[in-house]
Design an enzyme around this catalytic site. Structure first.
Site, PDB file in Angstrom:
ATOM      1  N   ASP A   1      44.505  62.893  63.098  1.00 18.02           N
ATOM      2  CA  ASP A   1      44.477  62.289  64.425  1.00 18.02           C
ATOM      3  C   ASP A   1      45.647  61.327  64.639  1.00 18.02           C
ATOM      4  O   ASP A   1      46.203  60.775  63.697  1.00 18.02           O
ATOM      5  CB  ASP A   1      43.159  61.544  64.638  1.00 18.02           C
ATOM      6  N   GLU A   2      45.991  61.141  65.901  1.00 19.14           N
ATOM      7  CA  GLU A   2      46.928  60.107  66.365  1.00 19.14           C
ATOM      8  C   GLU A   2      48.233  60.087  65.576  1.00 19.14           C
ATOM      9  O   GLU A   2      48.746  59.027  65.219  1.00 19.14           O
ATOM     10  CB  GLU A   2      46.251  58.732  66.315  1.00 19.14           C
ATOM     11  N   ALA A   3      48.786  61.252  65.318  1.00 16.75           N
ATOM     12  CA  ALA A   3      50.050  61.345  64.571  1.00 16.75           C
ATOM     13  C   ALA A   3      51.222  61.149  65.537  1.00 16.75           C
ATOM     14  O   ALA A   3      52.073  62.031  65.712  1.00 16.75           O
ATOM     15  CB  ALA A   3      50.137  62.683  63.847  1.00 16.75           C
ATOM     16  N   LEU A   4      51.288  59.964  66.134  1.00  9.96           N
ATOM     17  CA  LEU A   4      52.246  59.703  67.209  1.00  9.96           C
ATOM     18  C   LEU A   4      53.679  59.581  66.690  1.00  9.96           C
ATOM     19  O   LEU A   4      54.628  59.736  67.462  1.00  9.96           O
ATOM     20  CB  LEU A   4      51.843  58.424  67.945  1.00  9.96           C
TER      21      LEU A   4
END
Length: 527
Positions: A341-344
């Site tokens: 998740d949330e691998a920005l």
């Protein structure tokens, strides 16, 4: 957020009686000149059984002569019998022996039953002469005992002998779950909770037939599992937590004890090692896991910091192989959760390459991959468990590849969300989630276009940036968890909020006997 949480008053409800709101049966019609026999109200069970009928007659009573009789061949059936007998001994003061034959006429019998439809299904019959729990598989027998616990007075949960009487009205139950995956996620990375506290959390899940404990073991604020090939992950990366407290980690022996405790309650542990983002604790422990070879400082803030594993370094994949390899050896269940998740801070193409490589490692260990909804943006194998939390498009992308969908909608099933504006802890970024909000949704209809066959189940999630003590874990879990449990177990038809809230209220004395803290929501008529 306060770094040292102040002491908060958490209300404990007083005693309330059994509700007569769940599937009341019609009173029997009396012959002229006679008084009609009174049919007792149906018990306030959670989750609501698939079928329940009050059969009438004199109640069953646990007495000094009661025994638990095991007539099921599986070794796990004996274990369940001992578990049940142990609970009853503490509260009743009676001997309650576990035997394989004979027994008193007032016996509680656990028997094999090939007619139950699923591995988790069961039948339960109560007559004046005895209680019969029948199931094809040991899991069904265990769930039958959890129903039996709820049929007894709340004092049956006491750890010391109480006065009784220990009676149950005659009835017949046929029951089986709607979904295979009925889970609860506990974040031990942002704030650490001990193995004993996690085992206590498992006991809450067991009472409501939850069968998955998803442990979020790593994040930027802490690494919570001993990895012997990379020891500083735990000793250094696990040395702190949000707010700068002392942190902590599970030794491999402690983790194995959590897995064993869960397995005895037919709960599968789903361990999560979050990657490629949320990895500051790992990179602070080993500088070679960063792209520039410089270790960042330990992070104790609340908000997430965009960061990423170094996708092009060979050591990244040696690290993943080592960590997941040790975790696979410790975890008997079929799933390893890789987060995702949330691998920005990871470029989209790099993200797809990374997930493919991590998936290859998971499969090479003989396991199946689980991940948050973002993994649907990569190429994933059919049967991957994908956990929806916010973005329906990503969930649909996963389903198009044959994923199994578990729903954890942040607006409904995130237990770190405040109940209301007055809740002293928690977040509100997804809105307030009081008990009614957490109960009035359905996994099949929540995302447009999803069919029942594509839904694997439902899972609550408790993130702990603002949940610092185990008392607060209980407070944020109860009274919302039973609603998610019922969503995952009971048929959608027949679930109705006004009826459920009355049933839920009757569970407060049980929680008090068990020493569990809870929020006294104004939506529930506690009595």
């Amino acid at each position: 957020m306060q770094h040292s949480p102040r002491r908060r008053s958490i209300l404990i409800a007083g005693a309330v009686g059994l509700a007569g709101a769940a599937h009341l049966t019609s009173p029997a019609v009396a012959a002229p000149g006679r008084t009609a026999p009174v049919t007792p109200p149906a018990p306030a069970l959670i989750p609501k059984p698939r079928s329940l009928k009050m059969t009438g007659g004199r109640p069953f009573e646990i007495t000094a002569g009661t025994a638990v009789v095991v007539r099921h061949p599986a070794p796990e059936a004996r274990r369940t019998a001992e578990y049940l007998a142990g609970r009853l001994r503490r509260a009743t003061g009676h001997a309650i022996p576990v035997v394989t034959s004979g027994g008193s006429p007032q016996a509680i019998t656990l028997a094999v039953d090939d007619e139950t439809p699923t591995a988790e299904g069961y039948r339960l019959d109560v007559t004046h002469g005895g209680v019969h729990l029948r199931a094809a598989e040991p899991a069904g027998l265990f769930y039958a005992t959890q129903t039996l616990r709820q049929l007894l007075p709340a004092a049956a949960e006491s750890g010391t002998p109480q006065g009784g009487p220990w009676t149950i009205s005659p009835l017949h139950i046929e029951d089986a779950p709607r979904f295979p995956w009925r889970g609860s996620m506990l974040d031990v990375a942002r704030h650490f909770f001990t193995a004993e506290e996690v085992k206590s959390y498992i006991d809450i899940l067991a009472l409501y037939k939850i069968n998955r404990l998803h442990l979020h073991l790593t994040d930027s604020q802490g690494w919570r599992l001993e990895i012997r090939s990379w020891p500083r992950l735990a000793t250094y990366g696990g040395s702190t937590q949000v707010g700068g407290g002392p942190g902590g980690y599970f030794t491999q022996r402690e983790y194995a004890e959590i897995v064993r405790h869960a397995a005895e309650r037919h709960i599968m542990v789903i361990p999560e090692i979050d990657m490629p983002a949320h990895v500051l604790a790992a990179q602070a422990s080993y500088a070679e896991l960063t792209c520039d070879g410089v270790a960042p400082p330990l992070y104790t803030g609340e908000k997430g910091v965009p960061n990423s594993m170094c996708i092009d370094k060979d050591i990244t994949y040696r690290f993943i192989d080592d960590v997941l390899g040790e975790l696979a050896d410790l975890t008997p269940g079929p799933y390893l959760h890789i987060g995702g998740d949330e691998a920005l801070a990871t470029a989209p193409e790099d993200y797809r390459r990374f997930i493919s490589r991590a998936q290859q490692t998971v499969h090479g260990l003989g396991k199946r991959m689980a991940g948050w909804e973002e993994v649907g943006l990569a190429d994933i194998a059919p049967g991957t468990v994908v956990q929806f939390w916010a973005d329906a498009a990503k969930a649909r992308a996963a389903l198009a590849q044959g994923a199994k969908l578990v729903l954890s909608p942040s607006k409904k099933a995130y237990f770190d969300m405040k109940y209301d504006a007055g809740t002293p802890i928690g977040h509100d970024w997804a809105g307030y989630t009081d008990v009614q909000d957490g109960y009035t949704w359905d996994p099949v209809t929540y995302i447009r276009g999803v069919t029942e066959s594509q839904v694997y189940g439902a899972e609550a999630a408790l993130w702990t940036e603002r949940v610092a003590t185990f008392e607060e874990v209980q407070y944020m879990t109860l009274p919302r968890l039973p609603g998610v449990a019922e969503i995952g177990w009971s048929p959608a038809d027949g679930r109705e909020w006004e009826e459920y809230r009355v049933r839920l209220a009757t569970h407060a004395p049980r929680w008090s006997e068990l020493g569990w803290r809870y929020h006294r929501s104004v939506e529930v008529p506690w009595g």
